[in-house]
Design a protein around this motif. Structure first.
Motif, PDB file in Angstrom:
ATOM      1  N   LEU A  81     -24.567  -1.646 -13.234  1.00  0.00           N
ATOM      2  CA  LEU A  81     -25.807  -1.314 -13.931  1.00  0.00           C
ATOM      3  C   LEU A  81     -25.839  -1.917 -15.330  1.00  0.00           C
ATOM      4  O   LEU A  81     -26.874  -2.419 -15.782  1.00  0.00           O
ATOM      5  N   VAL A  82     -24.702  -1.885 -16.017  1.00  0.00           N
ATOM      6  CA  VAL A  82     -24.630  -2.468 -17.361  1.00  0.00           C
ATOM      7  C   VAL A  82     -24.898  -3.964 -17.302  1.00  0.00           C
ATOM      8  O   VAL A  82     -25.635  -4.523 -18.127  1.00  0.00           O
ATOM      9  N   MET A 104     -13.498   1.068 -16.160  1.00  0.00           N
ATOM     10  CA  MET A 104     -14.100   0.086 -15.261  1.00  0.00           C
ATOM     11  C   MET A 104     -15.125  -0.785 -15.993  1.00  0.00           C
ATOM     12  O   MET A 104     -15.200  -1.992 -15.759  1.00  0.00           O
ATOM     13  N   ILE A 105     -15.903  -0.179 -16.900  1.00  0.00           N
ATOM     14  CA  ILE A 105     -16.868  -0.966 -17.671  1.00  0.00           C
ATOM     15  C   ILE A 105     -16.137  -1.945 -18.596  1.00  0.00           C
ATOM     16  O   ILE A 105     -16.541  -3.105 -18.745  1.00  0.00           O
ATOM     17  N   ALA A 106     -15.053  -1.473 -19.229  1.00  0.00           N
ATOM     18  CA  ALA A 106     -14.297  -2.345 -20.139  1.00  0.00           C
ATOM     19  C   ALA A 106     -13.693  -3.523 -19.390  1.00  0.00           C
ATOM     20  O   ALA A 106     -13.712  -4.658 -19.885  1.00  0.00           O
ATOM     21  N   LEU A 150     -18.609  -7.228 -25.294  1.00  0.00           N
ATOM     22  CA  LEU A 150     -18.078  -5.934 -25.698  1.00  0.00           C
ATOM     23  C   LEU A 150     -18.514  -4.855 -24.715  1.00  0.00           C
ATOM     24  O   LEU A 150     -19.653  -4.845 -24.244  1.00  0.00           O
ATOM     25  N   PRO A 151     -17.635  -3.895 -24.400  1.00  0.00           N
ATOM     26  CA  PRO A 151     -18.023  -2.808 -23.503  1.00  0.00           C
ATOM     27  C   PRO A 151     -18.961  -1.838 -24.209  1.00  0.00           C
ATOM     28  O   PRO A 151     -18.958  -1.718 -25.436  1.00  0.00           O
ATOM     29  N   VAL A 152     -19.784  -1.172 -23.430  1.00  0.00           N
ATOM     30  CA  VAL A 152     -20.691  -0.172 -23.995  1.00  0.00           C
ATOM     31  C   VAL A 152     -19.992   1.180 -24.001  1.00  0.00           C
ATOM     32  O   VAL A 152     -19.100   1.443 -23.191  1.00  0.00           O
TER      33      VAL A 152
END
Length: 393
Positions: A322-323, A352-354, A363-365
């Motif tokens: 989604l990101v 997982m996002i990172a 950069l991760p959110v």
């Protein structure tokens, strides 16, 4: 909205967009209030227009003068503030196994709340009866001398009594202001515009049922219907919590509320956010939606075997997708499964996002637990009613 409109639903002072903007600024100012020159400066309206709007708001009991600003050389400007208790709204969350109801004032502050067992699969008549009973009980809890003045009898039908009023409310000195309406949040998919449910996962018997209008007949009040995740997202937007974010709700199902550009994104058919039904495992286990390998099926299976580490990892895979897809700047987690033990879910989704962000060289959110916790959906449902008053939603 649909249903019988009381005086609070069609106030002259709330009909124009400009009045809604002024009302929003009064709400956002809180107890500090805001002067007429400040209102003119923020809205771009002429001082004369602001004076006319604020005069109407005061007549309707929605605003009062509350002191003066320090003088800068002329007459000290009067400060106006919102009267939160002048009107109220009800939020209903119909979950698969639980019903929650909340009464909020104009500022969105809860006045009373109730939770009761609920069976979404029991059928329309039983569901409508349960929802109506909870509304009556909620108003009684709020001190409205039973259901007098709300238009509700013990059978949940219209009595012919008008709903609330500018300074009235229930007989016996109950609510300070009248009821604007009822916001209802349910699992999706559904049509927000028409108030009709579609094939709710696991409950196909609801497909095509006009829940909004059916409830409006039982509750002689305006009713608005939306998905539980959209209601939570609206609450986050209208409270200023997030502008570009996704709210991921893991409870008896899995869905998403999308906040894009400071507004809730519902899609062309108001069906956006069916996050749990993205296929992430071809030929995976069957999902009740009819597909195989859906994120919801995999995630709920991990929860059922008490493997929250794997559930969080799976949720993180979907969140990372989604990101990437929407380029949002924040992920918020909620729902009873997450809220029962937030730490592994925040950690797992963030990891997982990172990892995905590192592969994409960005950069991760941030990942956080939603504010208001278990009340995010039901309070957001009440804000479905309030939002148009403030030119939101």
């Amino acid at each position: 909205m649909s249903g019988a409109a009381g005086p609070g639903a069609n106030l002259t002072a709330l009909r124009s967009h400009n009045a809604a903007l002024v009302l929003r600024l009064l709400r956002d100012a809180g107890e500090d209030g805001v002067s007429r020159p400040e209102l003119a400066g923020h809205t771009g309206l002429t001082p004369q227009a602001v004076s006319k709007i604020t005069a109407r708001l005061r007549t309707e009991g929605l605003a009062v003068e509350a002191g003066q600003r320090a003088s800068t050389g002329g007459k000290p400007p009067a400060v106006l503030r919102l009267v939160p208790g002048a009107r109220h709204a009800i939020g209903l969350q119909l979950d698969r196994d639980e019903l929650t109801a909340v009464l909020v004032d104009l500022a969105g502050t809860p006045v009373a709340a109730r939770t009761a067992p609920f069976d979404f699969g029991a059928g329309a008549e039983e569901a409508l009866a349960a929802a109506t009973a909870e509304v009556r009980a909620l108003l009684a809890d709020a001190g409205t001398a039973g259901t007098a003045g709300t238009g509700l009898t013990e059978a949940g039908t219209e009595t012919g009594t008008e709903t609330g009023g500018a300074t009235g409310g229930a007989a016996g000195g109950g609510l300070l202001g009248g009821l604007l309406g009822v916001g209802v949040a349910t699992p999706g998919p559904l049509d927000h515009g028409s108030g009709v449910l579609h094939r709710v996962t696991g409950f196909p018997q609801w497909d095509g049922f006009p829940l909004r209008d059916a409830l409006a007949e039982r509750l002689p009040l305006p009713v608005v219907l939306d998905k539980d995740t959209n209601a939570a997202a609206l609450g986050l937007v209208t409270s200023g919590t997030a502008e570009s974010a996704a709210y991921l709700h893991l409870g008896t199902g899995l869905g998403a509320g999308l906040m894009l550009g400071g507004d809730v994104y519902r899609g062309a058919r108001t069906d956006a956010g069916e996050f749990g039904h993205q296929v992430i495992q071809l030929d995976g286990p069957p999902c009740e939606c009819g597909n195989r390998g859906c994120l919801e099926a995999l995630c709920l299976a991990a929860v059922a075997r008490d493997d929250h580490t794997d559930a969080a990892r799976l949720l993180g895979v979907g969140a990372a997708n989604l990101v990437r897809l929407l380029d949002i700047d924040r992920v918020l987690l909620g729902g009873r499964v997450v809220l029962a033990d937030p730490e592994p879910y925040v950690r797992g989704v963030a990891t997982m996002i990172a990892e995905d962000s590192a592969r994409a060289s960005r950069l991760p959110v941030p990942v956080d637990v939603v504010q208001r916790g278990g009340r995010a959906v039901v309070e957001g449902a009440a804000r479905l009613v309030l939002a148009p008053l403030f030119a939101l939603g």
